[in-house]
Design a protein around this motif. Structure first.
Motif, PDB file in Angstrom:
ATOM      1  N   ALA A 136       0.836  -1.209   0.000  1.00  0.00           N
ATOM      2  CA  ALA A 136       0.000   0.000   0.000  1.00  0.00           C
ATOM      3  C   ALA A 136       0.869   1.257   0.000  1.00  0.00           C
ATOM      4  O   ALA A 136       0.599   2.199  -0.746  1.00  0.00           O
ATOM      5  N   ASP A 140       0.964   3.986  -2.916  1.00  0.00           N
ATOM      6  CA  ASP A 140       0.667   5.383  -2.562  1.00  0.00           C
ATOM      7  C   ASP A 140       1.739   6.306  -3.117  1.00  0.00           C
ATOM      8  O   ASP A 140       1.431   7.396  -3.614  1.00  0.00           O
ATOM      9  N   GLU A 141       2.991   5.873  -3.037  1.00  0.00           N
ATOM     10  CA  GLU A 141       4.106   6.678  -3.578  1.00  0.00           C
ATOM     11  C   GLU A 141       4.008   6.775  -5.100  1.00  0.00           C
ATOM     12  O   GLU A 141       4.234   7.840  -5.668  1.00  0.00           O
TER      13      GLU A 141
END
Length: 168
Positions: A136, A140-141
């Protein structure tokens, strides 16, 4: 992006690789089963593998391991979170760059690592580094880089590329 995977497809992939995928990975695949392999690489020009492609890539590496291809070689790096194996069957590739390189979900970390961390696995380099604490966080990055404009479409390369700011 591909349509969602089903819970049955996730279970079949897990069974084929002999692992249990982390919850954050399962949640992502229940939204999208990776991406079309003919599309633009979503993750640093890499294809986000569908479950089927994940198992295919894992199988290639695992067969090499079983056949003894890595008996006399070890990986290296400054990261004590990652085992010094060249390949480990508990490393689950979820990206592919077309040249044998992957980001992997590490389900067999070294003592200082944690299960589910994301590591690099380059076919022609001994470096194995932990790049994110979990799937996750890694994704997200990726999303943040896309949203910020750090990565942009290049007509010249016909792909997503890192935007380079040039000084005057």
């Amino acid at each position: 992006l591909n349509p969602p995977a089903t819970p049955e497809q996730i279970a079949a992939a897990e069974a084929a690789m002999g692992v249990r995928l982390p919850e954050d990975v399962c949640r992502a695949y229940l939204m999208h089963d990776g991406q079309d392999p003919e599309g633009v690489g979503l993750v640093e020009i890499c294809e986000w593998l569908s479950l089927e492609r994940m198992v295919q890539e894992w199988t290639v590496w695992n067969e090499l391991l079983v056949n003894g291809s890595f008996n006399d070689i070890r990986s290296a790096g400054d990261d004590h979170a990652v085992r010094s194996d060249w390949w480990n069957p508990k490393w689950i590739p979820f990206t592919y760059d077309g040249s044998g390189n992957h980001y992997c979900i590490d389900l067999a970390p070294a003592e200082q690592g944690r299960s589910g961390q994301i590591i690099t696995m380059w076919h022609d380099s001994a470096e194995r580094d932990c790049v994110a604490a979990n799937f996750a966080g890694f994704m997200d990055e990726v999303a943040a880089r896309l949203e910020s404009g750090d990565v942009a479409w290049s007509n010249e390369d016909e792909s997503l590329v890192e935007r380079i700011e040039r000084g005057t």
